[in-house]
Design a protein around this motif. Structure first.
Motif, short mmCIF file in Angstrom:
data_model
loop_
_atom_site.label_atom_id
_atom_site.label_comp_id
_atom_site.label_asym_id
_atom_site.label_seq_id
_atom_site.Cartn_x
_atom_site.Cartn_y
_atom_site.Cartn_z
N HIS A 136 0.80 -1.23 0.00
CA HIS A 136 0.00 0.00 0.00
C HIS A 136 0.84 1.28 0.00
CE1 HIS A 136 0.82 0.01 4.35
NE2 HIS A 136 0.48 1.28 4.32
N THR A 137 2.10 1.21 0.41
CA THR A 137 2.89 2.43 0.43
C THR A 137 3.32 2.86 -0.96
OG1 THR A 137 4.92 1.16 0.82
CG2 THR A 137 3.76 2.01 2.76
N ARG A 138 3.33 1.94 -1.92
CA ARG A 138 3.75 2.31 -3.28
C ARG A 138 2.65 2.20 -4.32
NH1 ARG A 138 5.13 -1.86 -6.73
NH2 ARG A 138 4.91 -3.97 -5.87
N LEU A 139 1.57 1.46 -3.99
CA LEU A 139 0.48 1.30 -4.94
C LEU A 139 -0.83 1.78 -4.34
CD1 LEU A 139 1.15 -2.33 -6.27
CD2 LEU A 139 1.63 -0.18 -7.46
N PRO A 140 -1.67 2.48 -5.12
CA PRO A 140 -2.99 2.86 -4.61
C PRO A 140 -3.84 1.62 -4.39
CG PRO A 140 -2.81 3.34 -6.95
CD PRO A 140 -1.45 2.92 -6.51
N VAL A 141 -4.64 1.65 -3.33
CA VAL A 141 -5.47 0.51 -2.96
C VAL A 141 -6.92 0.96 -2.84
CG1 VAL A 141 -5.95 -1.22 -1.18
CG2 VAL A 141 -3.58 -0.63 -1.73
N MET A 142 -7.82 0.20 -3.47
CA MET A 142 -9.26 0.40 -3.26
C MET A 142 -9.80 -0.84 -2.57
SD MET A 142 -12.35 1.23 -5.97
CE MET A 142 -14.07 1.26 -5.43
N VAL A 143 -10.62 -0.63 -1.53
CA VAL A 143 -11.19 -1.73 -0.76
C VAL A 143 -12.71 -1.58 -0.71
CG1 VAL A 143 -11.36 -2.79 1.53
CG2 VAL A 143 -9.13 -2.05 0.68
N ASP A 144 -13.40 -2.68 -0.99
CA ASP A 144 -14.84 -2.76 -0.80
C ASP A 144 -15.11 -3.97 0.08
OD1 ASP A 144 -17.57 -3.00 -0.80
OD2 ASP A 144 -17.78 -3.31 -2.96
N PRO A 145 -15.36 -3.78 1.39
CA PRO A 145 -15.59 -4.92 2.28
C PRO A 145 -16.81 -5.76 1.90
CG PRO A 145 -15.14 -2.94 3.54
CD PRO A 145 -15.37 -2.51 2.12
N ASN A 146 -17.82 -5.12 1.27
CA ASN A 146 -19.02 -5.85 0.83
C ASN A 146 -19.52 -6.75 1.97
OD1 ASN A 146 -20.99 -6.48 -1.07
ND2 ASN A 146 -19.84 -8.22 -1.89
N ILE A 147 -19.81 -6.13 3.10
CA ILE A 147 -20.06 -6.85 4.35
C ILE A 147 -21.31 -7.72 4.27
CG2 ILE A 147 -20.54 -6.57 6.82
CD1 ILE A 147 -18.95 -3.90 6.63
N ARG A 148 -21.13 -9.01 4.60
CA ARG A 148 -22.23 -9.98 4.67
C ARG A 148 -22.32 -10.45 6.13
NH1 ARG A 148 -24.60 -8.75 -0.05
NH2 ARG A 148 -23.29 -9.21 -1.87
N PRO A 149 -23.18 -9.84 6.96
CA PRO A 149 -23.19 -10.15 8.39
C PRO A 149 -23.37 -11.63 8.69
CG PRO A 149 -24.45 -8.16 7.97
CD PRO A 149 -24.11 -8.73 6.63
N PHE A 150 -24.17 -12.34 7.90
CA PHE A 150 -24.44 -13.75 8.18
C PHE A 150 -23.22 -14.63 7.92
CE2 PHE A 150 -25.99 -12.59 3.96
CZ PHE A 150 -25.23 -13.41 3.15
N PHE A 151 -22.19 -14.08 7.25
CA PHE A 151 -20.97 -14.84 6.97
C PHE A 151 -19.92 -14.61 8.05
CE2 PHE A 151 -16.99 -15.63 4.55
CZ PHE A 151 -17.29 -16.89 4.04
N ILE A 152 -20.16 -13.65 8.93
CA ILE A 152 -19.17 -13.24 9.94
C ILE A 152 -19.45 -13.98 11.24
CG2 ILE A 152 -18.24 -11.31 11.25
CD1 ILE A 152 -19.28 -9.51 8.91
N THR A 153 -18.53 -14.85 11.64
CA THR A 153 -18.70 -15.61 12.88
C THR A 153 -18.04 -14.94 14.08
OG1 THR A 153 -16.76 -16.96 12.34
CG2 THR A 153 -18.91 -17.81 11.65
N ASP A 154 -17.05 -14.09 13.82
CA ASP A 154 -16.34 -13.38 14.89
C ASP A 154 -16.29 -11.90 14.51
OD1 ASP A 154 -14.59 -12.27 16.73
OD2 ASP A 154 -13.24 -14.00 16.75
N ALA A 155 -17.32 -11.17 14.90
CA ALA A 155 -17.42 -9.76 14.51
C ALA A 155 -16.25 -8.94 15.04
CB ALA A 155 -18.74 -9.18 15.01
N GLY A 156 -15.77 -9.26 16.23
CA GLY A 156 -14.66 -8.52 16.80
C GLY A 156 -13.40 -8.66 15.98
N ALA A 157 -13.09 -9.88 15.56
CA ALA A 157 -11.89 -10.11 14.76
C ALA A 157 -12.01 -9.44 13.40
CB ALA A 157 -11.66 -11.61 14.60
N TYR A 158 -13.22 -9.48 12.83
CA TYR A 158 -13.43 -8.86 11.52
C TYR A 158 -13.31 -7.34 11.61
CZ TYR A 158 -15.75 -7.63 7.13
OH TYR A 158 -16.05 -7.10 5.90
N ARG A 159 -13.89 -6.75 12.63
CA ARG A 159 -13.75 -5.31 12.82
C ARG A 159 -12.29 -4.92 13.02
NH1 ARG A 159 -18.38 -2.37 13.81
NH2 ARG A 159 -20.29 -3.60 14.11
N ALA A 160 -11.55 -5.74 13.75
CA ALA A 160 -10.12 -5.46 13.96
C ALA A 160 -9.37 -5.50 12.63
CB ALA A 160 -9.53 -6.47 14.94
N ARG A 161 -9.71 -6.46 11.76
CA ARG A 161 -9.06 -6.52 10.45
C ARG A 161 -9.39 -5.28 9.62
NH1 ARG A 161 -9.03 -12.04 8.22
NH2 ARG A 161 -6.92 -11.97 9.12
#
Length: 304
Positions: free
Chosen positions: A142-167
């Motif tokens: 990321h320091t040399r290349l531009p980065v675009m991120v779309d998390p496209n959050i699917r709550p039913f796929f997330i088993t550990d919300a805390g770990a995902y938020r931390a990521r």
């Protein structure tokens, strides 16, 4: 060349009382859409040797997407069972031990010099080891290349919300552009309205935060005045791949305008952002007008 890294899978789409297999996956769809729009594109994600893997590989090749960075795997392809309610897609994922799920940080290669930007996101950010692999890709580049991120959050796929938020709290500050739907923002900041939530993400460090709301169009929050672009009116077949195609339109437009570089994004203008939002909306409108994730080719796009 824009590198897309994130899930590819088979959407099992309802059709006449059965299910029809269609190539899909949020980041995969964006790679296909970018290639069809004529943007030089590469893809990094494991592709299975099973028959579904061949279904995924062929559209990439047809769209001109470079697949040299895609490791082939003996593991099975991820399946997503799709149900439609008033045209809105909902998903159930069959992903445990799949080819993509088992991608690890050690599998991420040094990027070739032709790569000029990275797009990542989707459900691939949620589980490990593949979530850690995508995080490593972003962290290393990321320091040399531009980065675009779309998390496209699917709550039913997330088993550990805390770990995902931390990521997400680690990844989003490393991104230059973040795209979030209204539903994504509500999940991230349930106590804030959409605009305040988007600005909260902007405070993390991205140059631009894009917020999409389906028929309500798209907005861009950045250092200048908020930029808005309306959705394009069309008859909706379904919404599969709409946001993914929007992402491709934005990236293709920014590249065509010469403002996708790491330094160039810092000097972007409101007019350039508006042009990108408009192309994204135009491309997404074509996708939603036909069944499944079927992004437009360049010759299908409006002229001018």
């Amino acid at each position: 060349m824009i590198l897309c890294s994130g899930e590819s899978l088979i959407d099992m789409v309802p059709e006449d009382g059965t299910f029809r297999p269609l190539a899909g996956g949020a980041v995969y769809n964006t790679a296909i859409a970018l290639g069809r729009l004529g943007a030089p594109t590469a893809y990094l994600w494991p592709i299975s040797h099973d028959p579904f893997g061949e279904m995924l590989l062929n559209p990439l090749i047809e769209a001109g997407v470079n697949t040299d960075l895609c490791p082939r795997s003996e593991r099975l392809t991820t399946l997503a069972l799709v149900t439609l309610t008033k045209g809105e897609a909902r998903y159930s994922f069959y992903d445990e031990g799949s080819a993509g799920r088992m991608l690890s940080p050690d599998d991420i290669p040094p990027l070739p010099k032709e790569i000029e930007a990275i797009f990542a996101g989707g459900i691939s950010l949620v589980p490990d080891p593949c979530g850690a692999a995508v995080e490593a890709l972003i962290e290393r580049n990321h320091t040399r290349l531009p980065v675009m991120v779309d998390p496209n959050i699917r709550p039913f796929f997330i088993t550990d919300a805390g770990a995902y938020r931390a990521r997400l709290n680690r990844i989003l500050p490393q991104a230059d552009i973040v795209k979030l739907s209204s539903d994504d923002l509500e999940w991230l900041y349930p106590d804030l309205d959409t605009e305040d939530a988007a600005r909260k993400v902007l405070e993390l460090g991205p140059q631009i935060v894009l917020q999409t709301g389906g028929a309500s169009g798209a907005r861009a929050f950045w250092s200048g005045e908020t930029v808005s672009a309306p959705a394009i009116r069309t008859t909706v077949a379904d919404t599969i791949g709409a946001g993914d195609t929007f992402n491709a339109g934005v990236l293709a437009s920014l590249r065509d305008q010469g403002v996708l570089g790491k330094d160039a994004i810092e000097g972007i203008t409101g007019e350039q952002i508006h042009a990108a939002l408009t192309l994204g909306a135009q491309a997404a409108a074509i996708t939603v007008s036909r069944p499944g994730a079927n992004p437009p080719w360049a010759h299908e796009m409006p002229v001018g």
